[in-house]
Write an enzyme that holds these catalytic residues in place. Structure first.
Site, PDB file in Angstrom:
ATOM      1  N   LYS A 251       0.871  -1.187   0.000  1.00  0.00           N
ATOM      2  CA  LYS A 251       0.000   0.000   0.000  1.00  0.00           C
ATOM      3  C   LYS A 251       0.898   1.224   0.000  1.00  0.00           C
ATOM      4  O   LYS A 251       1.920   1.242   0.673  1.00  0.00           O
ATOM      5  CB  LYS A 251      -0.854   0.022   1.276  1.00  0.00           C
TER       6      LYS A 251
ATOM      7  N   HIS B 181       0.103   6.844   2.692  1.00  0.00           N
ATOM      8  CA  HIS B 181      -0.806   7.982   2.535  1.00  0.00           C
ATOM      9  C   HIS B 181      -0.929   8.767   3.834  1.00  0.00           C
ATOM     10  O   HIS B 181      -0.361   8.396   4.861  1.00  0.00           O
ATOM     11  CB  HIS B 181      -2.172   7.547   1.999  1.00  0.00           C
TER      12      HIS B 181
ATOM     13  N   HIS C 149      -1.169   7.610   7.510  1.00  0.00           N
ATOM     14  CA  HIS C 149      -0.056   7.110   8.324  1.00  0.00           C
ATOM     15  C   HIS C 149       0.892   8.213   8.767  1.00  0.00           C
ATOM     16  O   HIS C 149       1.956   7.938   9.303  1.00  0.00           O
ATOM     17  CB  HIS C 149       0.720   6.026   7.570  1.00  0.00           C
TER      18      HIS C 149
HETATM   19  N1  ARG Z   1      -0.238  -2.022  10.205  1.00  0.00           N
HETATM   20  C1  ARG Z   1      -1.284  -1.545  11.058  1.00  0.00           C
HETATM   21  C2  ARG Z   1      -2.156  -0.539  10.326  1.00  0.00           C
HETATM   22  O1  ARG Z   1      -1.690   0.088   9.405  1.00  0.00           O
HETATM   23  C3  ARG Z   1      -0.778  -0.882  12.309  1.00  0.00           C
HETATM   24  C4  ARG Z   1       0.040  -1.765  13.214  1.00  0.00           C
HETATM   25  C5  ARG Z   1       0.213  -1.165  14.560  1.00  0.00           C
HETATM   26  N2  ARG Z   1       1.048  -1.925  15.443  1.00  0.00           N
HETATM   27  C6  ARG Z   1       0.712  -3.073  16.040  1.00  0.00           C
HETATM   28  N3  ARG Z   1       1.591  -3.647  16.814  1.00  0.00           N
HETATM   29  N4  ARG Z   1      -0.459  -3.608  15.879  1.00  0.00           N
HETATM   30  O2  ARG Z   1      -3.304  -0.368  10.669  1.00  0.00           O
END
Ligand code: ARG
Length: 572
Positions: free
Chosen positions: A133, A136, A139
């Site tokens: 992805k 964007h 984040h």
């Molecule tokens: N990759 C996930 C997202 O973009 C966030 C991960 C956050 N960290 C975790 N340990 N769950 O929504």
């Protein structure tokens, strides 16, 4: 010792000299917490509410305030006045100025830092982007709040571990490979980059509506990844590298770094142990074919651990990750900088860790934050309403360059400054509000050189640097701190003196915006000072003091901007 601590200590001494044998009276540490800053400065710089002592002394607060003021001897520090139940302190302005300026001269760029974190470790999970992805605006907050908190904790002496918990595991990657095999080509993906991957994924879903057998093929490809099939793994690794290369450009622009990129796939071989442990501890129950941890006692839906087909999920890998981090880093705190949509997820995960008997579960903190909209419009990937971060950042730099060309046509190396200002404007906006509030990103506000903005604070910093460049060499002159007793200088000094407290509080509340607020206040106070006073004129001893104050403002603004991840150009 900062001024408030000093006043508290002297007040404690004063109390003991008046009531030497009385028990139950506040000590210096308690007094430090009780001291307040009166809303109206004519009431003094600090005020001590004497109500706290009414009970042990069986005396009315106004009487106590009078007694305390009569017993106060340290006029070199502050004069005092009783007002109703308050003992009001008026700092000796010249001494106050001397104290702060000398502290700054001693500590320089360490001013505001501390060693309270020595020997303690904080893990920070931030940015944590998803493979295939594009990066964007959704984040941006996790990236910048996390990065800023890391700098803040570093500054306070903690050992920090910045972790990009990549979203790099799940059936979607099987589907992506399947789509690539059916409709993609090496050239098309190399050329189209992460966008091409997203397009393949979207196409997969469209086609799968017509031909449900595709779902099975997708699952089969994911199984191949799981089993370590060479072709599947090499395609998957290629997708991953491509995403990370793309993200690295954005991280470079933002100045963001990580100590670890251990993402979800890193924990795949560590989940069996967690599942076994949950089972041994009698926490796993069966629910509609899946395995879950029941959390009804906590008024939460069950935490899903294994799907019907036996596959682990996001939460299972987060459990494994938390345990791994504790065993590897022995963290005193583990912060998860993730949007509020995942509130429930983290409450569940932390509760399961607690039920497993891990006492450190209480040290896991979800640092939640609100949404970013853009020019008043909510963003949603589904509606195709996305703002990509690299687009946003390059537009910001371009717009900044336009403004700089107009405002400072003679400036050298405009490109570098435009980059610092453009990116700084975006970061400042992101960190300008209490993190839980939603943010609406607007160009006119972000790049308003006169408003509360990154460029405004940066400009003030450059202004301080310019005064310093123009100032003669005062190295042989002893500054006369009594030149800093006017209201504008005192307001600025007071804001500077509070900076170390602000840094500590920002860490305690996981709130970088407190630092953004502090540097903005200091910038505004300096500009007011700058307009009201002729810094370089007059007696050298007075000018030396005003130049030193300018340098102090420059230093604290620079440190504050650094702590929120914004660069501080010396010329603008
Ligand atoms: N990759 C996930 C997202 O973009 C966030 C991960 C956050 N960290 C975790 N340990 N769950 O929504």
């Amino acid at each position: 010792m900062d001024t408030m601590t000093r006043i508290a200590a002297l007040t404690a001494e004063c109390i003991r000299s008046i009531w030497p044998d009385q028990e139950g009276l506040p000590d210096a540490a308690e007094l430090r917490g009780l001291l307040a800053v009166p809303p109206d400065p004519t009431l003094g710089d600090y005020a001590f509410p004497c109500f706290r002592m009414a009970k042990p002394l069986r005396t009315a607060p106004p009487k106590i305030a009078q007694a305390l003021c009569a017993g106060w001897t340290r006029t070199d520090v502050a004069s005092v006045e009783p007002v109703n139940g308050y003992m009001n302190f008026f700092l000796n302005r010249a001494n106050f100025a001397a104290e702060i300026m000398e502290t700054l001269e001693r500590e320089k760029d360490r001013f505001g830092s501390s060693d309270i974190g020595c020997g303690k470790t904080v893990c920070l999970d931030y940015s944590s982007i998803n493979i295939a992805k594009r990066f964007h605006i959704g984040h941006l907050s996790t990236t910048m709040i996390g990065h800023s908190l890391k700098r803040i904790y570093d500054f306070l002496g903690y050992t920090t571990v910045g972790i990009n918990h990549l979203g790099d595991w799940g059936t979607q990657f099987g589907k992506m490979i399947c789509a690539y095999k059916l409709w993609g080509s090496k050239e098309a993906v190399e050329q189209g980059g992460v966008d091409a991957l997203t397009a393949l994924y979207v196409r997969f879903h469209e086609e799968a509506e017509k031909d449900p057998s595709l779902e099975d093929q997708g699952r089969a490809w994911f199984k191949k990844i799981e089993e370590g099939d060479e072709e599947a793994l090499s395609i998957f690794t290629w997708f991953k590298d491509m995403t990370l290369r793309d993200a690295a450009r954005v991280y470079d622009l933002l100045g963001v770094t990580f100590d670890s990129y251990a993402g979800e796939s890193f924990y795949v071989d560590k989940t069996d142990r967690v599942v076994q442990e949950l089972r041994d501890k009698g926490l796993l129950t069966r629910s509609e074919g899946a395995w879950v941890v029941d959390l009804s006692e906590d008024n939460m839906p069950p935490c899903l651990i294994l799907k019907k087909d036996g596959a682990t999920i996001y939460a299972t890998r987060d459990l494994a990750a938390a345990i791994y981090r504790q065993e590897t880093y022995h963290f005193d705190k583990c912060l998860y900088v993730v949007a509020y949509q995942q509130d429930l997820h983290f409450r569940q995960v932390f509760r399961v860790l607690e039920k497993m008997g891990y006492p450190w579960a209480k040290d896991c903190v979800h640092v939640s934050f609100g949404m970013v909209s853009f020019e008043g419009e909510a963003l949603s990937t589904r509606k195709g309403n996305v703002v990509y971060l690299d687009d946003l950042l390059s537009q910001a730099v371009e717009k900044a360059l336009g403004i700089i060309q107009e405002k400072s046509p003679d400036l050298e190396d405009k490109e570098t400054v435009a980059r610092q200002v453009g990116i700084g404007a975006v970061i400042y906006t992101d960190l300008s509000n209490n993190r839980i509030k939603d943010i609406d990103f607007r160009w006119d506000r972000a790049l308003n050189f006169d408003g509360e903005s990154g460029p405004y604070v940066q400009y003030t910093h450059a202004r301080c640097c310019s005064v310093m460049r123009k100032a003669p060499d005062f190295s042989g002159v002893a500054p006369d701190w009594s030149a800093l007793t006017d209201d504008e200088a005192q307001t600025l000094l007071r804001l500077i003196s509070r900076f170390p407290d602000v840094v500590r509080e920002a860490a305690e509340k996981f709130e970088p915006s407190m630092i953004t607020r502090a540097v903005t206040d200091i910038a505004q106070a300096y500009n007011k000072y700058y307009y009201e006073h002729r810094i370089l004129d007059g007696e050298p001893a007075g000018a030396a003091a005003r130049v030193a104050l300018t340098d102090a403002a420059r230093q604290v603004i620079r440190t504050g901007l650094w702590l929120i991840g914004v660069e501080a150009p010396e010329r603008m």
